[in-house]
Design a protein around this motif. Sequence first.
Motif, PDB file in Angstrom:
ATOM      1  N   UNK A 288       0.834  -1.202   0.000  1.00 29.08           N
ATOM      2  CA  UNK A 288       0.000   0.000   0.000  1.00 29.08           C
ATOM      3  C   UNK A 288       0.874   1.259   0.000  1.00 29.08           C
ATOM      4  N   UNK A 289       1.901   1.258   0.853  1.00 35.27           N
ATOM      5  CA  UNK A 289       2.830   2.389   0.899  1.00 35.27           C
ATOM      6  C   UNK A 289       3.512   2.584  -0.444  1.00 35.27           C
ATOM      7  N   UNK A 290       3.921   1.484  -1.053  1.00 34.67           N
ATOM      8  CA  UNK A 290       4.596   1.500  -2.355  1.00 34.67           C
ATOM      9  C   UNK A 290       3.697   2.134  -3.420  1.00 34.67           C
ATOM     10  N   UNK A 291       2.433   1.754  -3.430  1.00 32.28           N
ATOM     11  CA  UNK A 291       1.496   2.319  -4.406  1.00 32.28           C
ATOM     12  C   UNK A 291       1.319   3.820  -4.173  1.00 32.28           C
ATOM     13  N   UNK A 292       1.184   4.219  -2.918  1.00 25.49           N
ATOM     14  CA  UNK A 292       0.975   5.633  -2.613  1.00 25.49           C
ATOM     15  C   UNK A 292       2.211   6.477  -2.922  1.00 25.49           C
ATOM     16  N   UNK A 293       3.397   5.860  -2.837  1.00 23.68           N
ATOM     17  CA  UNK A 293       4.618   6.601  -3.136  1.00 23.68           C
ATOM     18  C   UNK A 293       4.894   6.701  -4.631  1.00 23.68           C
ATOM     19  N   UNK A 294       4.716   5.589  -5.344  1.00 19.87           N
ATOM     20  CA  UNK A 294       5.145   5.547  -6.739  1.00 19.87           C
ATOM     21  C   UNK A 294       3.998   5.596  -7.737  1.00 19.87           C
ATOM     22  N   UNK A 295       2.800   5.234  -7.306  1.00 22.17           N
ATOM     23  CA  UNK A 295       1.671   5.212  -8.221  1.00 22.17           C
ATOM     24  C   UNK A 295       1.096   6.599  -8.456  1.00 22.17           C
ATOM     25  N   UNK A 296       0.009   6.625  -9.189  1.00 22.70           N
ATOM     26  CA  UNK A 296      -0.685   7.893  -9.427  1.00 22.70           C
ATOM     27  C   UNK A 296      -2.181   7.700  -9.242  1.00 22.70           C
ATOM     28  N   UNK A 297      -2.841   8.791  -8.922  1.00 24.63           N
ATOM     29  CA  UNK A 297      -4.274   8.706  -8.657  1.00 24.63           C
ATOM     30  C   UNK A 297      -5.060   8.915  -9.945  1.00 24.63           C
ATOM     31  N   UNK A 298      -6.000   8.030 -10.164  1.00 27.98           N
ATOM     32  CA  UNK A 298      -6.925   8.154 -11.280  1.00 27.98           C
ATOM     33  C   UNK A 298      -7.924   9.256 -10.974  1.00 27.98           C
ATOM     34  N   UNK A 299      -8.545   9.787 -11.999  1.00 25.31           N
ATOM     35  CA  UNK A 299      -9.535  10.843 -11.809  1.00 25.31           C
ATOM     36  C   UNK A 299     -10.678  10.436 -10.911  1.00 25.31           C
ATOM     37  N   UNK A 300     -10.939   9.136 -10.808  1.00 20.56           N
ATOM     38  CA  UNK A 300     -12.025   8.644  -9.954  1.00 20.56           C
ATOM     39  C   UNK A 300     -11.635   8.617  -8.484  1.00 20.56           C
ATOM     40  N   UNK A 301     -10.325   8.785  -8.208  1.00 20.02           N
ATOM     41  CA  UNK A 301      -9.840   8.732  -6.834  1.00 20.02           C
ATOM     42  C   UNK A 301      -9.093   7.457  -6.490  1.00 20.02           C
ATOM     43  N   UNK A 302      -9.275   6.400  -7.293  1.00 15.37           N
ATOM     44  CA  UNK A 302      -8.567   5.140  -7.037  1.00 15.37           C
ATOM     45  C   UNK A 302      -7.102   5.287  -7.446  1.00 15.37           C
ATOM     46  N   UNK A 303      -6.205   4.731  -6.647  1.00 14.80           N
ATOM     47  CA  UNK A 303      -4.780   4.781  -6.976  1.00 14.80           C
ATOM     48  C   UNK A 303      -4.451   3.688  -7.984  1.00 14.80           C
ATOM     49  N   UNK A 304      -3.436   3.966  -8.813  1.00 14.14           N
ATOM     50  CA  UNK A 304      -3.021   3.048  -9.869  1.00 14.14           C
ATOM     51  C   UNK A 304      -1.653   2.463  -9.547  1.00 14.14           C
ATOM     52  N   UNK A 305      -1.536   1.147  -9.657  1.00 18.35           N
ATOM     53  CA  UNK A 305      -0.267   0.474  -9.393  1.00 18.35           C
ATOM     54  C   UNK A 305       0.794   1.017 -10.350  1.00 18.35           C
ATOM     55  N   UNK A 306       1.992   1.332  -9.842  1.00 17.04           N
ATOM     56  CA  UNK A 306       2.995   2.006 -10.671  1.00 17.04           C
ATOM     57  C   UNK A 306       3.633   1.108 -11.722  1.00 17.04           C
ATOM     58  N   UNK A 307       4.186   1.752 -12.732  1.00 17.42           N
ATOM     59  CA  UNK A 307       5.044   1.100 -13.714  1.00 17.42           C
ATOM     60  C   UNK A 307       6.497   1.293 -13.302  1.00 17.42           C
ATOM     61  N   UNK A 308       7.398   0.651 -14.043  1.00 18.54           N
ATOM     62  CA  UNK A 308       8.825   0.720 -13.709  1.00 18.54           C
ATOM     63  C   UNK A 308       9.330   2.161 -13.709  1.00 18.54           C
ATOM     64  N   UNK A 309       8.893   2.967 -14.660  1.00 20.25           N
ATOM     65  CA  UNK A 309       9.391   4.344 -14.752  1.00 20.25           C
ATOM     66  C   UNK A 309       9.027   5.163 -13.508  1.00 20.25           C
ATOM     67  N   UNK A 310       7.891   4.859 -12.925  1.00 20.78           N
ATOM     68  CA  UNK A 310       7.461   5.585 -11.721  1.00 20.78           C
ATOM     69  C   UNK A 310       8.298   5.176 -10.513  1.00 20.78           C
ATOM     70  N   UNK A 311       8.571   3.888 -10.405  1.00 24.63           N
ATOM     71  CA  UNK A 311       9.351   3.385  -9.280  1.00 24.63           C
ATOM     72  C   UNK A 311      10.801   3.830  -9.391  1.00 24.63           C
ATOM     73  N   UNK A 312      11.314   3.880 -10.615  1.00 27.65           N
ATOM     74  CA  UNK A 312      12.723   4.240 -10.839  1.00 27.65           C
ATOM     75  C   UNK A 312      13.040   5.646 -10.344  1.00 27.65           C
ATOM     76  N   UNK A 313      12.043   6.489 -10.222  1.00 20.00           N
ATOM     77  CA  UNK A 313      12.270   7.871  -9.765  1.00 20.00           C
ATOM     78  C   UNK A 313      12.464   7.960  -8.252  1.00 20.00           C
ATOM     79  N   UNK A 314      12.109   6.903  -7.528  1.00 21.97           N
ATOM     80  CA  UNK A 314      12.218   6.936  -6.076  1.00 21.97           C
ATOM     81  C   UNK A 314      13.681   6.863  -5.632  1.00 21.97           C
TER      82      UNK A 314
END
Length: 305
Positions: free
Chosen positions: A147-173
């Motif tokens: 859950x923490x990983x998703x909130x850090x690296x993922x992005x929020x959809x317009x509906x409010x649900x968070x989206x599981x990140x892709x490699x490019x999102x995680x690589x920025x951490x």
Amino acid sequence: MTLLHWTLPLPAGYRRDDVIAFHSRDAEAVAEQVTPTGLRKGILLAGVPVVLDVAFTQDAAICQADIDGDGDTDLQTPLHGALLNILGLRIDPQPFAQLAAADPLLAPLVRLNPGLRIVQSASPFEALTWAIIGQQINLSFAIALRRTFILQAGRRHGSGLWCYPEARDVARLAIDDLTSRKFSRAKAETVLRLARLVDEGELSLELPPSGDVAAISQALLAVKGIGPWTVNYALLRGYGYADCSLHGDVAIRAALQKLLGEEVKPDMARTEHWLRQYAPHRSMAAAHLWASLHAPGKNILPDRE
């Protein structure tokens, strides 16, 4: 927002409750939401936030993809693939059921759980990162880290649900982004190493058209921190490979001990040898062994080692 629609016919005896249970692991429903008759899951595809919305009828899954933005990127093919994954439609359970029909040990397990399927993560990257996150810790802690990983690296959809990140999102951490949130240093380093290799094009998670998993298996094993169990988990949950040998899984060995009525848990070598008789359907053999540790109807397959 762009909307895409599919209707996927479901096979006779399809076990929607197993699918819903798999996607209800996180009680806080950060990236997945479930109801008794459907589910919603947030994913990122080519940098675009998408929510997959599935409503089950008696014989079909009515699916909708809510895509943020103007929809310039053609996502129909990868979205259809993600739906097959999360609905457990990659591996047909019938060939194994036919193979095991006369087997004195596994035939009774198959009869207890007819139509059992292997539900997958939406992508190989999700399966791999979840396997790494969940190694050597209890399930509730693993879910909290995810859950923490998703909130850090993922992005929020317009509906409010968070989206599981892709490699490019995680690589920025940075590594401190994870270790400051209860990730062990080794776990954080492995997740970031994987993400950066994929993001920089040094590691491809795409299977060849032949579907041969040998090359991707060797490439993953070459990544520091990724071992055989993680690779087999990725093949199972990420690619829907029908012949995974899960001999390194503690639950598989416990189930085999119970099945054989022995006092000592078989070691990995013996378990590997025993499973070999069910090739090329060892993934389903493992699924029924896992399920045998639970009462019928409560046979959610484990998510991690």
